[in-house]
Design an enzyme around this catalytic site. Structure first.
Site, mmCIF file in Angstrom:
data_model
loop_
_atom_site.group_PDB
_atom_site.id
_atom_site.type_symbol
_atom_site.label_atom_id
_atom_site.label_comp_id
_atom_site.label_asym_id
_atom_site.label_seq_id
_atom_site.Cartn_x
_atom_site.Cartn_y
_atom_site.Cartn_z
ATOM 1 N N ASP A 264 -19.944 73.089 63.310
ATOM 2 C CA ASP A 264 -21.823 73.325 63.521
ATOM 3 C C ASP A 264 -21.835 72.471 65.645
ATOM 4 O OD1 ASP A 264 -24.034 73.597 64.766
ATOM 5 O OD2 ASP A 264 -25.258 72.304 62.849
ATOM 6 N N LYS A 271 -25.431 69.587 70.591
ATOM 7 C CA LYS A 271 -25.029 68.302 69.880
ATOM 8 C C LYS A 271 -24.635 67.367 71.134
ATOM 9 C CE LYS A 271 -25.354 70.001 64.948
ATOM 10 N NZ LYS A 271 -26.162 69.133 64.479
ATOM 11 N N ASP A 341 -29.013 74.706 67.167
ATOM 12 C CA ASP A 341 -29.173 74.088 65.865
ATOM 13 C C ASP A 341 -29.595 73.695 64.965
ATOM 14 O OD1 ASP A 341 -27.238 71.925 65.678
ATOM 15 O OD2 ASP A 341 -28.058 70.681 66.455
ATOM 16 N N ARG A 345 -30.633 77.429 58.089
ATOM 17 C CA ARG A 345 -31.160 78.307 58.319
ATOM 18 C C ARG A 345 -31.210 79.828 58.857
ATOM 19 N NH1 ARG A 345 -35.524 74.539 59.934
ATOM 20 N NH2 ARG A 345 -33.883 72.811 59.950
HETATM 21 N N1 BES Z 1 -25.567 70.940 60.312
HETATM 22 C C1 BES Z 1 -27.083 70.012 60.242
HETATM 23 C C2 BES Z 1 -27.175 69.099 59.597
HETATM 24 C C3 BES Z 1 -26.827 67.801 59.282
HETATM 25 C C4 BES Z 1 -27.175 67.043 60.958
HETATM 26 C C5 BES Z 1 -25.790 67.891 58.668
HETATM 27 C C6 BES Z 1 -25.908 65.673 60.401
HETATM 28 C C7 BES Z 1 -25.339 66.352 58.227
HETATM 29 C C8 BES Z 1 -25.115 65.760 59.342
HETATM 30 C C9 BES Z 1 -28.286 71.238 61.277
HETATM 31 O O1 BES Z 1 -27.446 72.565 61.097
HETATM 32 C C10 BES Z 1 -29.230 70.669 62.015
HETATM 33 O O2 BES Z 1 -27.902 69.992 63.113
HETATM 34 N N2 BES Z 1 -29.994 70.801 61.740
HETATM 35 C C11 BES Z 1 -30.587 69.798 63.041
HETATM 36 C C12 BES Z 1 -31.755 70.785 62.851
HETATM 37 C C13 BES Z 1 -33.304 70.397 63.938
HETATM 38 C C14 BES Z 1 -32.745 70.807 65.237
HETATM 39 C C15 BES Z 1 -34.500 71.058 63.353
HETATM 40 C C16 BES Z 1 -31.704 68.960 62.510
HETATM 41 O O3 BES Z 1 -31.248 68.006 61.318
HETATM 42 O O4 BES Z 1 -31.243 67.728 63.249
HETATM 43 ZN ZN ZN Z 2 -26.065 72.633 60.730
HETATM 44 MN MN MN Z 3 -27.085 72.661 63.223
#
Ligand code: BES
Ligand code: ZN
Ligand code: MN
Length: 491
Positions: A264, A271, A341, A345
């Protein structure tokens, strides 16, 4: 590979390279310190039995015990030494045990007959899980034997058949968890979606599961717009892994899904460098479902279980999906991708909708879904959310028994509106706060009326520090919970 066994031999007679024994906090040094002839060592080392104390005693020339050495492990007050504490005490001793090879332990003996099987399983699990190492990428082998065998000492008064079954469960679970950890710890460039699918297929052949791998053309024909949309920016095309286990006659299957984002980067909503460091772990949900299926296939409960595991790599490129794009999920629901990101979902939506179309009794999904869940619950606790409080309660209870803590967050109705879209059926992000819950609301759309619980494992899937049960890296959470839940349903 570790061999697991139980034995009703006395601690003094047990043959092994290392005997691991608990020491309670309190006035009486014990149990077993006196019998082992270790009172002088206990006193000289100023042991008190406080949790975390370890004392390694090499075998004296006039020893009354057969083992090559004894490791005394402080476990705190006797009253608080429950099955979870036993598992953790065993795990905390595993690092030392790795230097010895053949290990035996009295850690399960304080359990009452009622908890005997759980205690034996927990102690064997603790040693097996704590001894795990990921060495595939090291050029020099470790100068340790590892734990070659674990013999859990049990009481003659306990039901021998139940004790044997407990050892077998531990053996199967340790194998499944360590296999899943290997998948998660493998660098993303060595495990793109097709390689994850190959690993699943190989596992399925080994244990006798039905397996179908959907490639990108089949996903296209089937209308899996979320899995494809997330994978569009990558040179490694997406896959969906479908597994099926049938021993439950005509009963409706239990359905499982797990987020398989093999890396990711965030996509175009990219990111930071820090944020990407651990993102090879973003297929931890997928690995946990694969491990669960592997364990179930070997334990053979009378139940039907199906799994649909979406696997995509989330990368930015000229072909990547863009903020503002609208995609069409399996079954026709459309979503507006405002942040690439929030990709987990999107791929789970397809898989959950696909599972819901097979009339399952329930759906459980696991996913490293949101940083927000880590903010809410910290690194150690899984967030549980869904449309069925009883199912959530049963999963949380299974988690407590397995030593994988979970806490329910509410699918609060007013928050559903946060994912209303101006152009599509829903959008893939909410507002700033409550991110774990809005992510769950997105998934809820695809579960429909099927009882469903989502387990957000963003925190516990991976450990930066290491825990009693896991060195730094992938943990394999929540395989032990899911297997326990499924075995309980079958019984
Ligand atoms: N894989 C990440 C969530 C994550 C973050 C898991 C840190 C483990 C450690 C997920 O895909 C993500 O990026 N989520 C975002 C969502 C947001 C853009 C609404 C997040 O949590 O910042
Ligand atoms: Zn993710
Ligand atoms: Mn993500």
């Amino acid at each position: 590979m570790t061999d697991f066994a139980s034995s009703t031999t006395t601690p003094l007679a047990a043959e092994a390279d290392l005997l691991i024994a608990p020491v309670f906090e309190g006035p009486e040094p014990g149990p077993g310190v006196r019998e082992l002839g270790l009172l002088a060592a206990y006193e000289a080392a100023k042991l008190t039995g406080k949790k975390g104390q370890h004392l390694l005693v090499p075998r004296p020339a006039d020893a009354t015990f057969a083992a090559g050495a004894v490791l005394l492990v402080g476990v705190g007050a006797k009253a608080s030494f429950d099955v979870t504490a036993m598992r953790r005490a065993a795990g905390s001793a595993a690092g030392t045990a790795r230097r010895f090879g053949r290990v035996t332990t009295t850690l399960a003996l304080p359990a009452g007959a009622r908890h005997a099987a759980d205690a034996v399983q927990a102690v064997a699990e603790g040693l097996g899980l704590g001894a795990y190492r990921f060495d595939r990428y090291r050029s020099k082998p470790r100068e340790e034997r590892g734990v070659t065998s674990v013999t859990v000492l049990s009481s003659e008064r306990w039901d021998a058949k139940q004790v044997r079954a407990a050892i077998q469960r531990a053996d199967v679970l340790v194998d499944a968890v360590c296999w899943a950890r290997d998948l998660v710890n493998t660098p993303a460039s060595d495990l793109p979606p097709a390689a994850l699918a190959d690993a699943a297929r190989e596992m399925a052949e080994e244990v006798g599961l039905t397996c179908r791998i959907w490639d990108e053309t089949e996903l296209e024909d089937g209308g899996f717009g979320g899995i494809l949309g997330v994978g569009r920016g990558s040179v490694h095309p997406p896959r969906m892994i479908e597994l099926s286990y049938r021993r439950g006659g005509r009963s409706a299957p239990l359905a499982l899904s797990g987020k398989g984002v093999t890396f990711d980067s965030g996509g175009l909503s990219i990111k930071t460098a820090d944020g990407m460091e651990s993102m090879k772990d973003d297929m931890g949900g997928a690995a946990s479902i694969l491990g669960t299926m592997k364990a179930i296939a070997r334990l053979k409960p009378k139940v039907n279980v199906i799994a649909a595991i979406p696997a995509s790599e989330n990368m930015p490129s000229g072909s990547a999906q863009k903020p503002g794009d609208v995609i069409r999920h399996y079954g026709g629901t459309t979503s507006e991708v405002l942040n690439t990101d929030a990709e987990g979902r999107l791929i789970l939506a397809d898989a959950i909708a696909y599972l819901a179309s097979q009339d399952p009794a329930l759906i459980v999904d696991t996913a490293t879904l949101t940083g927000a869940c880590m903010v809410a619950l910290g690194t150690d606790i899984t967030g549980a959310m869904g449309n069925d409080d009883r199912l959530a309660r049963d999963l949380i209870a299974a988690g407590a028994a397995a030593g994988e803590p979970m806490w329910q967050l509410p699918l609060f109705h007013d928050y559903r509106a946060l994912i209303d879209s101006n152009v599509a059926d829903i959008k893939n992000i909410g507002k700033r706060y409550g991110g774990a819950i809005t992510a769950a609301w997105f998934l809820a759309e695809f579960a429909g009326e099927t009882p469903w619980v989502h387990l957000d494992i963003a925190g516990p899937a991976f450990t930066d520090q290491g825990t009693d049960l896991s060195p730094k890296g992938a943990t394999g959470v929540p395989i032990r919970t899911l297997v326990r839940f499924i075995l309980d349903r079958a019984a």
